[in-house]
Design a protein around this motif. Structure first.
Motif, mmCIF file in Angstrom:
data_model
loop_
_atom_site.group_PDB
_atom_site.id
_atom_site.type_symbol
_atom_site.label_atom_id
_atom_site.label_comp_id
_atom_site.label_asym_id
_atom_site.label_seq_id
_atom_site.Cartn_x
_atom_site.Cartn_y
_atom_site.Cartn_z
ATOM 1 N N TYR A 549 11.329 14.416 -6.207
ATOM 2 C CA TYR A 549 11.338 12.936 -6.932
ATOM 3 C C TYR A 549 11.824 11.993 -6.233
ATOM 4 O O TYR A 549 12.988 12.055 -5.290
ATOM 5 C CB TYR A 549 12.203 13.054 -8.219
ATOM 6 N N ILE A 550 11.283 10.781 -6.241
ATOM 7 C CA ILE A 550 11.744 9.319 -5.777
ATOM 8 C C ILE A 550 11.782 8.187 -6.833
ATOM 9 O O ILE A 550 10.802 8.299 -7.690
ATOM 10 C CB ILE A 550 11.085 8.994 -4.542
ATOM 11 N N PRO A 551 12.417 7.308 -6.805
ATOM 12 C CA PRO A 551 12.571 6.299 -7.836
ATOM 13 C C PRO A 551 11.191 5.539 -7.516
ATOM 14 O O PRO A 551 11.030 4.975 -6.355
ATOM 15 C CB PRO A 551 13.819 5.508 -7.550
ATOM 16 N N LEU A 552 10.448 4.938 -8.631
ATOM 17 C CA LEU A 552 9.333 4.389 -8.339
ATOM 18 C C LEU A 552 9.687 2.890 -8.934
ATOM 19 O O LEU A 552 9.451 2.530 -9.964
ATOM 20 C CB LEU A 552 8.224 4.869 -9.199
ATOM 21 N N PRO A 553 9.908 1.754 -7.984
ATOM 22 C CA PRO A 553 10.516 0.536 -8.793
ATOM 23 C C PRO A 553 9.152 -0.239 -9.337
ATOM 24 O O PRO A 553 8.050 -0.405 -8.618
ATOM 25 C CB PRO A 553 10.673 -0.229 -7.242
ATOM 26 N N GLY A 554 9.278 -0.577 -10.425
ATOM 27 C CA GLY A 554 8.292 -1.183 -11.136
ATOM 28 C C GLY A 554 7.389 -0.395 -11.953
ATOM 29 O O GLY A 554 6.459 -0.674 -12.576
ATOM 30 N N GLY A 555 7.557 0.877 -11.671
ATOM 31 C CA GLY A 555 6.721 2.071 -12.530
ATOM 32 C C GLY A 555 5.334 1.895 -12.052
ATOM 33 O O GLY A 555 4.919 1.832 -10.866
ATOM 34 N N ASP A 556 4.333 2.072 -13.184
ATOM 35 C CA ASP A 556 3.163 1.713 -12.744
ATOM 36 C C ASP A 556 2.570 0.733 -11.954
ATOM 37 O O ASP A 556 1.568 0.461 -11.272
ATOM 38 C CB ASP A 556 1.975 1.760 -14.115
ATOM 39 N N ALA A 557 3.448 -0.662 -11.986
ATOM 40 C CA ALA A 557 3.154 -1.917 -11.371
ATOM 41 C C ALA A 557 3.102 -1.367 -9.672
ATOM 42 O O ALA A 557 2.714 -2.122 -8.925
ATOM 43 C CB ALA A 557 4.095 -2.873 -11.508
ATOM 44 N N SER A 558 3.978 -0.379 -9.301
ATOM 45 C CA SER A 558 3.992 -0.017 -7.710
ATOM 46 C C SER A 558 2.582 0.391 -7.419
ATOM 47 O O SER A 558 2.548 0.392 -6.087
ATOM 48 C CB SER A 558 4.999 1.078 -7.801
ATOM 49 N N ILE A 559 1.476 0.717 -8.229
ATOM 50 C CA ILE A 559 0.261 1.145 -7.658
ATOM 51 C C ILE A 559 -0.333 -0.077 -6.927
ATOM 52 O O ILE A 559 -0.798 0.007 -6.196
ATOM 53 C CB ILE A 559 -0.741 1.426 -8.837
ATOM 54 N N ARG A 560 0.284 -1.269 -7.053
ATOM 55 C CA ARG A 560 -0.471 -2.437 -6.436
ATOM 56 C C ARG A 560 0.495 -3.067 -5.290
ATOM 57 O O ARG A 560 0.198 -3.858 -4.587
ATOM 58 C CB ARG A 560 -0.565 -3.941 -7.341
ATOM 59 N N LYS A 561 1.813 -2.151 -5.130
ATOM 60 C CA LYS A 561 2.648 -2.726 -4.073
ATOM 61 C C LYS A 561 3.009 -1.397 -3.299
ATOM 62 O O LYS A 561 4.215 -0.902 -3.319
ATOM 63 C CB LYS A 561 3.997 -3.237 -4.751
ATOM 64 N N MET A 611 1.613 12.333 -5.451
ATOM 65 C CA MET A 611 0.947 12.366 -4.264
ATOM 66 C C MET A 611 0.309 11.152 -3.926
ATOM 67 O O MET A 611 0.290 10.644 -2.753
ATOM 68 C CB MET A 611 0.223 13.611 -4.280
ATOM 69 N N GLY A 612 -0.271 10.405 -4.852
ATOM 70 C CA GLY A 612 -0.993 9.500 -4.672
ATOM 71 C C GLY A 612 -0.069 8.206 -4.087
ATOM 72 O O GLY A 612 -0.528 7.668 -2.971
ATOM 73 N N ARG A 613 1.149 8.121 -4.629
ATOM 74 C CA ARG A 613 2.058 7.280 -4.167
ATOM 75 C C ARG A 613 2.728 7.361 -2.604
ATOM 76 O O ARG A 613 2.960 6.505 -1.960
ATOM 77 C CB ARG A 613 3.168 6.921 -5.119
ATOM 78 N N LEU A 614 2.472 8.895 -2.571
ATOM 79 C CA LEU A 614 3.173 9.290 -1.131
ATOM 80 C C LEU A 614 2.120 8.909 0.039
ATOM 81 O O LEU A 614 2.362 8.263 0.972
ATOM 82 C CB LEU A 614 3.382 10.793 -1.115
ATOM 83 N N PHE A 615 0.821 8.985 -0.402
ATOM 84 C CA PHE A 615 -0.327 8.464 0.437
ATOM 85 C C PHE A 615 -0.112 6.968 0.649
ATOM 86 O O PHE A 615 -0.269 6.395 1.923
ATOM 87 C CB PHE A 615 -1.699 8.614 -0.076
ATOM 88 N N ASP A 616 0.083 6.040 -0.226
ATOM 89 C CA ASP A 616 0.202 4.686 -0.321
ATOM 90 C C ASP A 616 1.408 4.356 0.638
ATOM 91 O O ASP A 616 1.305 3.413 1.230
ATOM 92 C CB ASP A 616 0.527 4.153 -1.685
#
Length: 766
Positions: A549-561, A611-616
């Motif tokens: 687990y890692i913290p995801l700043p902004g939640g789903d908004a992080s998809i764009r960042k 895993m998607g956010r790890l690729f990002d």
């Protein structure tokens, strides 16, 4: 007593057997074998009664089972002996309807070779007619209002047949016998062109004026089979840029259409399997490797090495794209919508919603009943890879490995589809889209109502995602309360696993290893999951491993960042944010300060194992993409640059139930600081993911003896990863399932929801 001189049987055929030339096929085979009796459409399929010598009846049955018409799909044939009915000839009877019966419906089919030949023949009465079709091709699902599939139940009901078409329509020996969309220039739909609200041309003149506009750099909205396309010259930089600006689509690739295969080969690398898909009757968009010297502006598919290509699938497309002096060889052909909205499909809707995008509208008066977008597919090491399942494939049925009660599964938020079941059929909807606005929600509801009507199915059980804020979940909750129906909430990644199992006709609840890698799905602990290695089946699952687990700043908004996600990973790994690191330089000082405070105090920073956010994050850390204008853009760029020859990897650390990431980040940054090319780092990271899949699967096999692996989730659209993981797992003796019928992304999720809900409902009731 049954007459010993005659052998008589009654036959019920279920499957895709209406609107595909099945009755004339039966008629011709019966006459050929000197049989008497009749054939008719019903709401549950086709009924046949035949009498003749036993040898002739058996020959008829052999042909029926082994050589049906090309578009027919025979799911079930029931043959029972019966008494002679006194018939002296073979007849085609009127259709019989029943309120409770249903049958599968054919998807829309691209123009066949016979119609294409007539389209180009100056001596044919349908020469250059944009709506030419027959029983082997043309609109189906997009024009059907109900079943049986007869003309009064389609949007062609208002077009009265001329004598010539009527003769073809009623002649069992004609290719257009009961071709429900049958038409010609005398009695059928026609084209017109509108510019600035004025009708400026009709029929052939409208077509030619539209071609001239495209040639001159204009953007033309074209009403097609399942909705509007927006078209422009793909070699005209100004036109493509204007389309991007007006459509509000900054980077996401556009699809293109070309006249024939020889022109595909000018812009893309293509193998035999890709050729076969391009030429198939479904005519989807196929993702191909773009040639460096392709005469297509970079803005068509920026920052990626692929291009989505399709061939014409309607007569209108062929006429629009036919080669001519100075006419563009490649047209952008993208969905007629603003970004994130459903495709426009009705005239007024198109004229209103697209008026600020299109310079002109090429319209016709054949109504579209159900909007359907183009399908998108690719070829990977796993074989055929569906990415968006729509025109040409939906609503083709998917066989279920079990008999379930009628279920409606609502799907997820992104790339939404819904799924209805009846008996052992699953009716997975066409691509609905991202459920982020009222327009898409309305399209979702319209689709459900249409499927229930066409397939005569009223759900007894509802299924939805765990996420309470998804529009699809809220729809299911409201309907459950309104209709007093049981609602089964299903964890996102469990549904992905079940979806893959259904595809492969997994007919037990024996557990498998599920490598479920995606971007976002609510976990049972309320964290955002996405890097999950499960052990389970339809009835349940155990989460054996997951990404740390890692913290995801902004939640789903992080998809764009992606830059923010990358810095969250580094912060959690204890790696200082040094200003020379790419994600640090991508943000200003104030942003970095606020982000650090957000992470330190856990302000709107939910835990994620995505895993998607790890690729990002990796993409941002090596300087590829810090902000994404569409989903998975950073990950796609990481895949694009991957060095296919690199065999190195990073350290894999499995600790209890976690896949640890600290060492991975240290090694990636060491490579980056040492000047290792981004293409090498990308390859080593892809190898790391594949190795994680192998090591975790081997651990589970040693614990349980399970040897079957199912790969699902949007990350498995990554063809580089599929190749690497498939090779590793199969080399070590695993049986590996990849998606080949429904998308691995959330477009296939509702099928898994339906299967899990069906299993639970069946076990609960019995």
């Amino acid at each position: 007593m049954i007459d010993t001189d005659l052998y008589c049987v009654k036959i019920l055929v279920r499957g895709i057997v209406q609107g595909v030339g099945f009755r004339p096929f039966v008629y011709q085979e019966a006459v050929k074998n000197s049989l008497t009796g009749w054939v008719r459409n019903t709401s549950s399929g086709v009924e046949i009664e035949i009498c003749g010598t036993r040898k002739c009846v058996e020959q008829f049955l052999h042909t029926l089972q082994n050589n049906p018409p090309p578009l027919a799909r025979l799911d079930h044939i029931k043959v029972t002996e019966t008494h002679p009915n006194g018939a002296t000839e073979f007849l085609i009877l009127e259709s019989a309807d029943s309120e409770s019966q249903f049958l599968p419906v054919s998807p829309d089919i691209s123009i066949c070779e016979d119609c294409l030949r007539e389209l180009s023949d100056p001596n044919d009465r349908r020469y250059r007619y944009p709506f030419i079709n027959c029983t082997n091709c043309g609109p189906r699902f997009t024009i059907i209002k109900g079943i049986p599939y007869d003309r009064p139940n389609t949007t062609m009901a208002s077009f009265d047949l001329c004598p010539a078409c009527q003769e073809e329509y009623t002649n069992p020996l004609d290719r257009r016998f009961h071709a429900q969309p049958i038409a010609c220039p005398e009695c059928g739909p026609y084209l017109w062109l509108e510019v600035k609200g004025q009708r400026v041309a009709e029929r052939e003149d409208a077509l030619q004026k539209a071609r001239q506009l495209l040639k001159g750099g204009a953007i033309v909205a074209i009403k097609g089979l399942g909705g509007f396309h927006l078209a422009c010259d793909a070699s005209n930089e100004k036109a493509v840029r204007a389309l991007r600006n007006r459509k509000k689509r900054s980077d996401k690739p556009f699809a293109v259409m070309v006249f024939d295969l020889s022109r595909v080969e000018k812009i893309a690398e293509i193998n035999e399997e890709e050729k076969a898909i391009l030429l198939s009757r479904q005519k989807p968009i196929v993702l191909l490797r773009k040639k460096k010297d392709a005469r297509v502006v970079q803005d068509v598919s920026p920052d990626v090495d692929t291009i989505g290509v399709m061939l014409p699938y309607t007569p209108l497309h062929y006429l629009l794209l036919e080669p001519g002096e100075g006419f563009p060889e490649v047209l952008v052909m993208t969905s007629g919508n603003l970004s994130e909205e459903p495709i426009a499909y009705e005239d007024e809707e198109g004229l209103t919603r697209l008026q600020n995008i299109a310079d002109a509208f090429l319209l016709h008066n054949r109504p579209i009943h159900m909007r359907v977008d183009d399908s998108v597919v690719a070829v990977s090491a796993g074989g055929f890879l569906p990415i968006r399942r729509a025109r040409g494939y939906a609503p083709d049925t998917i066989s279920l490995p079990f008999h379930f009660p009628p279920i409606l599964a609502a799907g997820a938020e992104l790339k939404n589809t819904f799924c209805l079941t009846r008996e052992r059929y699953a009716f997975l909807s066409h691509h609905i889209g991202d459920m982020e606005n009222l327009e898409t929600l309305n399209s979702f509801v319209e689709g459900i109502e249409h499927y229930q009507n066409v397939f005569k199915t009223v759900p007894e059980v509802l299924a939805c995602d765990l996420h309470p804020d998804y529009m699809a979940t809220r729809y299911a909750e409201a309907r459950s309360e309104r209709e007093n129906l049981p609602l089964i909430r299903i964890q996102h990644h469990h549904a992905h696993l079940a979806s893959c199992l259904v595809e492969h006709q997994w007919d037990t609840d024996d557990p498998v290893i599920g490598l479920i890698f995606d971007g976002t799905g609510l976990g049972e602990d309320r964290a955002i999951w996405g890097g999950e290695i499960l052990v389970g089946g339809y009835s349940g699952y155990h989460r054996r491993f997951h990404l740390e687990y890692i913290p995801l700043p902004g939640g789903d908004a992080s998809i764009r960042k992606p830059a923010r996600t990358a810095l969250a990973h580094l912060w959690h790994a204890g790696i200082p944010w040094e200003e020379h690191l790419p994600p640090c330089s991508a943000l200003c000082g104030d942003e970095l300060t606020l982000l650090h405070s957000q992470l330190k105090h856990r302000i709107n920073a939910p835990w994620t194992s995505s895993m998607g956010r790890l690729f990002d994050a990796v993409s941002s850390c090596i300087g590829l993409r810090h902000e994404a204008s569409y989903e998975a853009q950073a990950a796609i760029m990481l895949e694009t640059i991957c060095d296919p020859k690199e065999t190195g990897t990073y350290s894999v650390i499995l600790q209890e139930d976690e896949i640890k990431l600290g060492t991975l980040w240290q090694e990636i940054l060491n490579d980056w600081l040492a000047g290792t090319p981004p293409s090498t780092i990308s390859a080593k990271f892809h190898n790391w993911v594949a190795t994680v899949a192998l090591y975790a699967s081997e651990t589970i096999r040693s614990e349980t003896g399970i040897n079957t692996v199912a790969c699902s989730g949007g990350v498995w659209q990554n063809r580089v990863l599929v190749q690497k993981a498939k090779t590793l797992l199969e080399q070590h003796g695993f049986r590996v399932f990849f998606h080949k019928i429904v998308p691995p992304n959330d477009g296939g999720l509702s099928l898994g929801q339906a299967a899990i809900a069906g299993w639970k409902a069946t076990k609960r009731n019995g």
